[in-house]
Design an enzyme around this catalytic site. Structure first.
Site, PDB file in Angstrom:
ATOM      1  N   ASP A   1       0.862  -1.169   0.000  1.00 16.23           N
ATOM      2  CA  ASP A   1       0.000   0.000   0.000  1.00 16.23           C
ATOM      3  C   ASP A   1       0.908   1.232   0.000  1.00 16.23           C
ATOM      4  O   ASP A   1       2.125   1.129   0.167  1.00 16.23           O
ATOM      5  CB  ASP A   1      -0.972  -0.026   1.193  1.00 16.23           C
ATOM      6  CG  ASP A   1      -2.209   0.827   0.897  1.00 16.23           C
ATOM      7  OD1 ASP A   1      -2.125   1.711   0.014  1.00 16.23           O
ATOM      8  OD2 ASP A   1      -3.258   0.624   1.530  1.00 16.23           O
TER       9      ASP A   1
HETATM   10  C1  BGC Z   1      -5.012   3.240   0.068  1.00 18.44           C
HETATM   11  C2  BGC Z   1      -5.190   2.244  -1.043  1.00 18.44           C
HETATM   12  C3  BGC Z   1      -5.032   2.922  -2.376  1.00 18.44           C
HETATM   13  C4  BGC Z   1      -3.670   3.597  -2.426  1.00 18.44           C
HETATM   14  C5  BGC Z   1      -3.372   4.264  -3.754  1.00 18.44           C
HETATM   15  C6  BGC Z   1      -3.766   4.084  -0.091  1.00 18.44           C
HETATM   16  O1  BGC Z   1      -3.719   5.121   0.809  1.00 18.44           O
HETATM   17  O2  BGC Z   1      -4.988   2.564   1.295  1.00 18.44           O
HETATM   18  O3  BGC Z   1      -6.429   1.620  -0.939  1.00 18.44           O
HETATM   19  O4  BGC Z   1      -5.186   2.005  -3.418  1.00 18.44           O
HETATM   20  O5  BGC Z   1      -3.634   4.586  -1.404  1.00 18.44           O
HETATM   21  O6  BGC Z   1      -4.119   5.375  -3.968  1.00 18.44           O
END
Ligand code: BGC
Length: 739
Positions: free
Chosen positions: A292
């Site tokens: 993530d």
């Molecule tokens: C979130 C994810 C997301 C990623 C990219 C993160 O902060 O937890 O779900 O896909 O950002 O935007």
């Protein structure tokens, strides 16, 4: 499995590439970037983040500032082969950067563009929590297909969806992105989303790769507080949190995103038991795992890594294939490979997985988005896509209470209250990809488009005080009052947990003032999570849960309010009576003292025993009567039949739900578990026999050693229109050992 049907020639191409790649080029493939913000606003980026957090600027303003920020696209890094993936939503730029990757790097390996396409792209669909209330896999699949078509025209190859976190705590803001609390419904949703986004062949130019996220148990973050710690038995993990993940892997999902949280003390980002043993080995997952955002770096804050180099080493060795945005791999991996801290096999395995996905997506053959598709979804909303969104939106609405006010007659004079009733932006919900508030039909516009003229007054929004004068003026001549109340987009989604899930601000006062007129009042809810509505249930005669339905929000709400569509949505998440009941979910393990009126049982002194609205619940303008439950064993399955009669005077669609309970097991089993459901449409007065099949292989559970156990003994079978009100039958079950 639909994702990875590579030809022998393609596999060889990957092997040949790996043989030619330098360590730096390999590390480059494992590095995902997004454009860096380098200025263009008056304050520092950190201060800007603080400003949006403390409310000095709105989310919308923040979005506008970010859209105008100056960016560095890191062309030189791409040219040097130091970037494998990019997080971007800009088709022209995507082609420009792709041209550098394909034509100017030594090996010409294309970039893969990822983006959060969560519930539609330009055509914004209901938030996932809403859409899951349709209990309709065709709806799940169709919205993903539309989103893939539109996103791929914007140069996006890969969505960070579906979000498959089982969410049992309504305080958690990200429940809005999920399909709710149930592993079976979540698995149906998971499969349909993978089919919808990826199609039969993900190399088809209108399809995109999916991401199973967040792996895993992020929805169990302690106290519903985002990013919080998770501790749970492996049996609970396997029985309740992993089924949608497993289902999506089986359906061919091409990537997995590790969750921010730790699982039993080890952050998922560096958890080799999860990434290697469960996902890659036990499930046979062939795609790649991405972290993530910034999560590898955050292993230092977690206290699992001493420094960034340690975080890099731990993550890669645990099976983390791609670093989203933290720059940790690009800073440390090459040296670690040279020092032997990271083996060539580990590196090659990660890169092979990434190249496999790129190959299966057809990126080596067609790396660019075609010019003629680029602007296709930038003008008017696509009519066909909008129709599909409207169907999904209508099916997502859940009627929670109706003392006979609904549906409304066209002739009735309506006073429409609440700022949310006339607010397009807040129909979009959290994680809107490319949607625009101006595309959204608000409730006000929806009623007007349906030929109803309303007297409208905002009276209050989700924070401001109540303007009584406005209210008095608007309701004076009304026959019915519709008060649109709930949450803004920013009140759910990431980093948006709430410690109090009642209606925010002064909205209850709005309802009180409306009720004080003595006129019939409908509370039309717009929100991104289950709310605690005990007071509203006691006082307001009709409550309609409309969530955040996207571009067709108001059209769908009007269709239900006016009875042109008979509401068929069923809750995919329990509504607690009050916040203190959280986490509240129907399929909980039993205690030795199940809650009852008696004092020494599992209960609170100051809360009702039951939640307000149970999982699976939802009313209709028709009435459904269940009778004649039969359970027949036939070989390795059960045929469970029931008669469902529509005793009302309108046609409607009922969702017949089958639950079971394993009465005694070697570990404590849930009080009920959804195993199957079926939609049935019934004309007024019509009765249908509905049969659901339950395979005996689905009647077992995992123990803490990851063994799937099926134990002989008594089972209860429950069938009904929600998880609470069911007919019941008991059977002794003997499993044959060879299944
Ligand atoms: C979130 C994810 C997301 C990623 C990219 C993160 O902060 O937890 O779900 O896909 O950002 O935007």
């Amino acid at each position: 499995m639909s994702g990875f049907n590579l030809t022998e020639a393609q596999k060889k191409q990957i092997t040949d590439l790996l043989a030619q790649m330098t360590v730096e080029e390999k590390v480059g493939q494992m590095h995902q970037l997004s454009p860096s913000i380098v200025g263009g606003f008056d304050v520092s980026f950190e201060e800007l983040i603080e400003m949006v957090t403390d409310g000095r600027i709105s989310n919308e303003e923040f979005g506008r500032i970010m859209a105008n920020a100056e960016r560095d696209f890191h062309e030189d890094d791409i040219r040097a082969g130091r970037v494998g993936s990019y997080l971007l939503n800009d088709p022209k730029k995507a082609n420009e950067l792709q041209r550098i990757a394909v034509e100017e790097t030594r090996l010409g390996i294309p970039l893969i563009y990822g983006f959060d396409v969560i519930h539609g792209f330009r055509t914004t669909f209901p938030i996932p929590l809403a859409e899951a209330c349709s209990w309709n896999e065709e709806v799940f699949e169709a919205s993903a297909e539309v989103a893939a078509r539109e996103a791929s025209a914007h140069g996006i190859n890969w969505t960070f969806a579906p979000m498959l976190d089982i969410a049992r705590d309504a305080r958690w803001g990200r429940i809005s992105e999920s399909a709710g609390e149930d592993p079976h419904l979540g698995s149906v949703y998971a499969r349909a989303k993978v089919r919808g986004f990826q199609g039969k062949n993900p190399a088809d130019r209108e399809r995109i790769a999916t991401t199973i996220k967040h792996f895993v148990a992020y929805g169990a973050a302690e106290a519903g507080q985002d990013y919080n710690t998770v501790s749970m038995a492996k049996s609970m993990l396997h029985n309740s949190y992993l089924p949608p993940v497993k289902a999506a892997v089986e359906e061919g999902a091409m990537t997995v995103m590790a969750a921010f949280n730790d699982y039993n003390g080890v952050p998922c980002t560096v958890n080799s038991w999860l990434l290697r043993d469960v996902l890659k080995e036990s499930y046979g997952f062939e795609g790649f795992v991405v972290s993530d955002a910034n999560a590898i770096r955050e292993c230092v804050s977690h206290g699992i890594a001493e420094d960034l180099a340690d975080a890099s080493r731990k993550a890669v060795n645990a099976g983390m294939d791609m670093d989203m945005g933290s720059g940790t791999y690009s800073a440390h991996l090459a040296q670690q490979a040279a020092d032997g801290e990271v083996s060539a096999e580990v590196l090659d395995e990660a890169v092979r997985r990434i190249l496999t996905v790129k190959m299966a997506l057809g990126l080596f053959d067609h790396p660019y988005v075609e010019e003629e598709r680029m602007a296709r979804y930038d003008g008017e909303l696509d009519k066909k896509h909008r129709d599909i969104a409207l169907d999904a939106a209508k099916r997502s609405i859940v009627l929670l209470k109706n003392d006979g006010i609904l549906p409304i007659e066209k002739e009735q004079k309506i006073a429409l209250l609440g700022a949310l009733a006339d607010d397009g932006e807040n129909c979009l919900g959290a994680w809107n990809a490319d949607g625009r508030g101006s595309d959204c039909v608000t409730v006000k516009a929806g009623l007007e488009r349906a030929g109803i003229s309303v007297t409208y007054a905002a009276c209050c929004d989700t924070t401001s005080g109540l303007n009584r004068q406005e209210l008095d003026g608007a309701v004076k001549d009304a026959d019915v009052i519709i008060a649109v109340v709930g949450e803004t987009n920013a009140m759910s989604g990431e980093a948006s947990s709430r410690a109090d899930i009642t209606l925010p601000g002064h909205q209850r006062e709005l309802l009180e003032a409306a009720l004080a007129t003595g006129k019939p009042v409908v509370a039309l809810l717009m929100n991104g999570r289950p709310l605690a509505l005990q007071w509203e249930q006691e006082h307001v005669p009709a409550i309609l849960e409309c969530w955040q339905l996207g571009v067709t929000h108001g059209d769908a709400a009007a269709a239900v309010l006016l009875g042109e569509y008979n509401p068929s949505g069923r809750l995919c998440a329990t509504f607690p009576a009050m916040t203190g009941q959280c986490p509240r979910y129907y399929n909980h393990p039993n205690t030795g003292r199940p809650g009852s009126k008696s004092k020494f049982t599992s209960r609170y002194l100051d809360a009702p025993l039951e939640p307000l609205y149970p999982f699976g619940y939802g009313l209709s303008y028709a009435n459904y009567l269940y009778s004649d439950l039969t359970v027949e064993e036939s070989g390795e399955s059960f045929r469970v039949s029931v008669s469902v009669a529509n005793t009302g005077d309108r046609a409607g669609e009922e969702t017949v739900q089958l639950y079971i309970r394993d009465v005694a097991g070697s570990i404590v089993r849930p009080v009920k578990e959804l195993k199957a459901f079926k939609k049935v449409t019934l004309a007024p007065g019509e009765t249908k026999q509905v049969t659901l099949t339950l395979n005996k292989t689905d009647m077992g559970f995992y123990n803490d050693d990851m063994e799937y156990c099926r134990e002989d003994g008594s089972f209860l079978f429950y069938v009904g229109g929600n998880s609470r009100d069911c007919l019941e039958a008991e059977r002794k079950v003997v499993f044959s050992q060879n299944v």
